[in-house]
Scaffold this motif. Structure first.
Motif, short mmCIF file in Angstrom:
data_model
loop_
_atom_site.label_atom_id
_atom_site.label_comp_id
_atom_site.label_asym_id
_atom_site.label_seq_id
_atom_site.Cartn_x
_atom_site.Cartn_y
_atom_site.Cartn_z
N ARG A 15 0.81 -1.22 0.00
CA ARG A 15 0.00 0.00 0.00
C ARG A 15 0.85 1.27 0.00
NH1 ARG A 15 -5.11 -0.49 -0.71
NH2 ARG A 15 -5.91 -2.45 0.03
N SER A 16 1.94 1.27 0.77
CA SER A 16 2.80 2.46 0.76
C SER A 16 3.52 2.57 -0.58
CB SER A 16 3.82 2.42 1.89
OG SER A 16 3.43 1.60 2.92
N VAL B 115 4.50 5.62 -3.83
CA VAL B 115 5.78 5.85 -4.52
C VAL B 115 5.62 5.62 -6.02
CG1 VAL B 115 8.16 5.07 -4.71
CG2 VAL B 115 7.05 5.15 -2.47
N ARG B 116 4.83 4.59 -6.37
CA ARG B 116 4.71 4.24 -7.79
C ARG B 116 3.98 5.30 -8.60
NH1 ARG B 116 2.90 -1.40 -6.45
NH2 ARG B 116 4.81 -2.50 -5.91
N ARG B 117 3.27 6.19 -7.94
CA ARG B 117 2.61 7.28 -8.69
C ARG B 117 3.63 8.13 -9.44
NH1 ARG B 117 -2.58 7.10 -6.98
NH2 ARG B 117 -2.78 6.51 -4.81
N LYS B 118 4.89 8.11 -8.95
CA LYS B 118 5.93 8.89 -9.63
C LYS B 118 6.38 8.22 -10.91
CE LYS B 118 7.86 10.24 -5.21
NZ LYS B 118 8.94 10.00 -4.27
N PHE C 106 -5.99 -16.42 4.30
CA PHE C 106 -6.62 -15.64 5.36
C PHE C 106 -6.18 -14.18 5.27
CE2 PHE C 106 -7.31 -14.26 9.77
CZ PHE C 106 -8.65 -14.62 9.88
N GLN C 107 -4.90 -13.97 4.97
CA GLN C 107 -4.40 -12.60 4.79
C GLN C 107 -5.12 -11.88 3.67
OE1 GLN C 107 -0.20 -12.49 4.04
NE2 GLN C 107 0.29 -12.70 6.21
N LEU C 108 -5.37 -12.61 2.60
CA LEU C 108 -6.07 -12.00 1.46
C LEU C 108 -7.47 -11.58 1.88
CD1 LEU C 108 -6.05 -11.26 -1.51
CD2 LEU C 108 -6.83 -13.55 -2.05
N LEU C 109 -8.12 -12.41 2.70
CA LEU C 109 -9.45 -12.06 3.21
C LEU C 109 -9.37 -10.78 4.04
CD1 LEU C 109 -12.44 -12.83 3.71
CD2 LEU C 109 -11.67 -14.07 5.72
N VAL C 110 -8.39 -10.73 4.94
CA VAL C 110 -8.23 -9.56 5.80
C VAL C 110 -7.97 -8.32 4.96
CG1 VAL C 110 -6.77 -8.50 7.56
CG2 VAL C 110 -7.44 -10.89 7.77
N GLU C 111 -7.08 -8.49 3.95
CA GLU C 111 -6.73 -7.36 3.08
C GLU C 111 -7.97 -6.87 2.32
OE1 GLU C 111 -4.39 -4.53 1.70
OE2 GLU C 111 -3.51 -6.09 2.95
N SER C 112 -8.82 -7.80 1.87
CA SER C 112 -10.04 -7.41 1.15
C SER C 112 -10.97 -6.64 2.07
CB SER C 112 -10.78 -8.64 0.62
OG SER C 112 -9.91 -9.49 -0.04
N LEU C 113 -11.12 -7.12 3.30
CA LEU C 113 -12.02 -6.44 4.23
C LEU C 113 -11.48 -5.05 4.55
CD1 LEU C 113 -12.91 -9.39 6.61
CD2 LEU C 113 -14.29 -8.41 4.78
N ALA D 196 1.56 -4.79 -14.25
CA ALA D 196 1.25 -3.52 -14.90
C ALA D 196 0.26 -2.73 -14.04
CB ALA D 196 0.66 -3.76 -16.28
N LEU D 197 -0.71 -3.44 -13.50
CA LEU D 197 -1.70 -2.81 -12.62
C LEU D 197 -1.00 -2.15 -11.43
CD1 LEU D 197 -4.78 -2.91 -12.75
CD2 LEU D 197 -4.72 -4.78 -11.12
N ARG D 198 -0.03 -2.89 -10.88
CA ARG D 198 0.67 -2.36 -9.71
C ARG D 198 1.50 -1.14 -10.07
NH1 ARG D 198 3.99 -7.25 -7.94
NH2 ARG D 198 4.51 -6.09 -6.05
N THR D 199 2.10 -1.14 -11.27
CA THR D 199 2.88 0.05 -11.63
C THR D 199 1.96 1.25 -11.85
OG1 THR D 199 2.78 -0.32 -14.00
CG2 THR D 199 4.64 -1.29 -12.85
N LEU D 200 0.68 0.99 -12.19
CA LEU D 200 -0.24 2.09 -12.39
C LEU D 200 -0.89 2.49 -11.07
CD1 LEU D 200 -1.75 0.89 -15.76
CD2 LEU D 200 -0.07 2.69 -15.40
N ALA D 201 -0.22 2.12 -9.97
CA ALA D 201 -0.64 2.52 -8.63
C ALA D 201 -2.04 2.03 -8.28
CB ALA D 201 -0.54 4.03 -8.45
N ALA D 202 -2.41 0.86 -8.80
CA ALA D 202 -3.68 0.25 -8.41
C ALA D 202 -3.38 -1.03 -7.64
CB ALA D 202 -4.51 -0.07 -9.64
N HIS D 203 -4.00 -1.19 -6.50
CA HIS D 203 -3.77 -2.39 -5.69
C HIS D 203 -4.61 -3.54 -6.27
CE1 HIS D 203 -3.14 -5.01 -2.34
NE2 HIS D 203 -2.44 -4.11 -1.68
#
Ligand SMILES: Nc1ncnc2c1ncn2[C@@H]1O[C@H](COP(=O)(O)OP(=O)(O)OP(=O)(O)O)[C@@H](O)[C@H]1O
Ligand SMILES: [Mg+2]
Lengths: 248, 259
Positions: free
Chosen positions: A71-72, A76-79, B21-28, B128-135
């Motif tokens: 998440r953090s 950073v990746r916005r740059k 379980f972590q994925l569930l927590v992260e989704s919530l 690619a999604l992650r580089t576009l700042a989307a989780h």
């Protein structure tokens, strides 16, 4: 701006990066060269936090990104903007939606504004009017250019290009090189590219780093590296395989 | 040596369980922190909810009919023909309805989700999604999770209702049970907790399908074969989790409602 120190990375028993250290300053245009399979794509992915190193640190504007959670890292990746070696377009979205992805997610602009900026970006990569197509309907080179449009449309500060011109015809390649140079000059971005094309390296960089055997083997101003008499660099730049390779 | 292998397998299994379980927590957490995209949610809702109806209706009808016939054949021997409706309706609403609907959804929806996310993973689209700042959890997992949570109880209810209607058709028109007694006994013995049990179960099953399939997709590795393997694993893991969870939910909910 980006500070890499002693980064190592292994996959299973294969050690790909064996202590890479490098600095990239704001506004530079850097090209990374090196043998195929040498770890250049892996290195780029470390710079943007897609991969975490086994050891070593990577600082971006002073922040250590190796200890951040996902998440953090988003902040950073916005740059950054990144062009992937295989373009990595979202195949369930149209070209228009691919390029406008970030603009739409930021949700600040009107639809008309997004369309205008997407059209402008597609114009820049010389693919006007293909916004309605799906990625599967494009050729490899076209996909790559759409990927490039997607990486620069939101005006990032740092752009990573993984082999921007491989798979393009010489004229398209030259145009992309000019585009990358223009983006660097006019938008004042920091540009980091991986390429196998020495002509392109000359056009789009003012500094070249050579990655060899998991380390930065050499670095210097582009002209200096391209004219270097060091045997390893010279052979690489001029594409001369070693006699041993010939006999194999 | 076998001990070592069992130990390793067990370690791998518990690690995966922890990550799921972590994925569930992260989704919530993602749900609490930001509004999911309506467009993605509706798109998934259409795929998961609307398009699964034929499968779920067929399953419900087939189960209701066969359950009715089999129960009647046994009960007929002891002259309890009219209790058939009660057995079918309780069985359908608290056990068979939710479990079978969930298993069908695992096959139809869960497998598709793993294959889709898995393909995105191996073609670097997730990167690619992650580089576009989307989780990936915000953009991919949450809409699917919500769509399943919303659709699963509705589809289960649909399946149960269809099952009961078809059992009535078979019981009354084919096997000759008196319609009035069939319906009276059915409503007398079926309590709201039975229906509620089924609906609660279906929500839990929906969550299991979403989280397990998304997890398998997001952690998929190695080309087309990897996607195939991940899909199989997702279907097997989700189905088994559903069956095991069902047993414990039955115990737990019956304590809750009938004590
Ligand atoms: N996910 C992975 N799992 C295991 N090994 C990997 C993975 N990704 C890359 N590698 C290995 O890391 C090495 C470096 O890969 P990388 O893609 O960085 O090469 P490259 O320098 O970009 O090559 P090219 O110029 O051909 O693109 C390769 O030998 C590859 O086998
Ligand atoms: Mg590469």
């Amino acid at each position: 701006m980006i500070e890499v120190r002693d980064v190592t990375k292994s996959f299973g028993t294969q050690q790909v990066l064996r202590g890479v250290s490098l600095d990239i300053h704001r506004g530079e245009a850097v090209v990374i060269i090196g043998r195929s399979g040498g770890g250049k794509s892996i290195l780029l992915k470390h710079l943007i936090g897609l991969l975490q190193p086994d050891s070593g640190t990577i600082r971006v504007d002073g922040e250590d990104i190796t200890t951040m959670n996902e998440r953090s890292l988003l902040r950073v990746r916005r740059k950054y903007g990144m062009l992937f070696q295989m373009a990595a377009l979202f195949d369930s979205l149209t070209v228009e939606e691919n390029v406008g992805f970030v603009l739409r997610r930021q949700g600040v602009e009107s639809d008309a504004e997004i369309r205008r900026r997407v059209a402008e970006a597609l114009e820049m990569v010389e693919l006007p009017g293909i916004g309605h197509k799906m990625p599967s309907e494009l050729s490899g080179g076209m996909r790559k250019r759409v990927g490039l449009a997607r990486a620069i449309v939101y005006r990032p500060e740092i752009v990573l290009y993984d082999e921007p011109t491989t798979g393009l015809d010489p004229i398209a390649a030259d145009n992309i090189d000019r585009l990358i140079r223009r983006v660097w000059e006019t938008l004042h971005v920091t540009s980091i590219a991986v390429t196998h094309d020495m002509k392109s390296a000359r056009t789009i960089s003012n500094r070249i780093l050579m990655l060899h055997e998991g380390r930065i083997y050499s670095e210097g101003p582009s002209a200096e590296i391209l004219e270097s008499t060091d045997p390893v660099i010279h052979r690489f730049v001029n594409g001369i395989s070693t006699p041993r390779n010939l006999n194999e | 040596m076998p001990v070592l292998i069992i130990h390793q397998r067990f370690r791998a299994f518990t690690t995966q369980l922890g990550e799921i379980f972590q994925l569930l927590v992260e989704s919530l957490r993602s749900l609490r922190q930001q509004r999911p995209s309506w467009k993605d949610f509706l798109h998934q809702l259409h795929f998961v909810g609307v398009k699964s109806q034929s499968v779920v209706i067929t399953t419900g009808a087939a189960t209701g009919m066969v359950l009715c016939a089999q129960t009647f054949l046994q009960f007929h021997k002891v002259k309890m023909d009219t209790a058939t409706g009660a057995v079918v309706s309780i069985g359908m609403s608290s056990e068979l309805g939710p479990v079978l609907a969930a298993l069908m959804l695992t096959g139809r929806v869960g497998a598709a989700m793993t294959a889709e996310l898995g393909t995105m993973k191996v073609t670097e689209q997730i990167d690619a999604l992650r580089t576009l700042a989307a989780h990936p959890v915000d953009t991919l997992v949450v809409p699917r999770f919500l769509a399943l949570l919303a659709s699963a109880p509705l589809l289960t209810a649909e399946s149960v209702v269809v099952g009961i209607i078809s059992s009535w058709l078979v019981g009354v028109h084919l096997l000759g049970i008196d319609s009035a007694y069939y319906l009276v006994n059915m409503t007398r013995y079926t309590d709201p907790p039975d229906v509620l049990t089924g609906l609660i179960k279906s929500v839990v099953f929906g969550a299991i399908i979403a989280v397990v399939s998304c997890y398998k997709g997001l952690t998929c590795q190695g080309g087309a074969e990897g996607v195939g393997r991940a899909t199989t694993e997702a279907v097997v893991a989700a189905s088994i989790s559903i069956l095991i969870t069902n047993f414990f939910l039955t115990l737990f909910l019956s304590r809750l409602f009938y004590s």
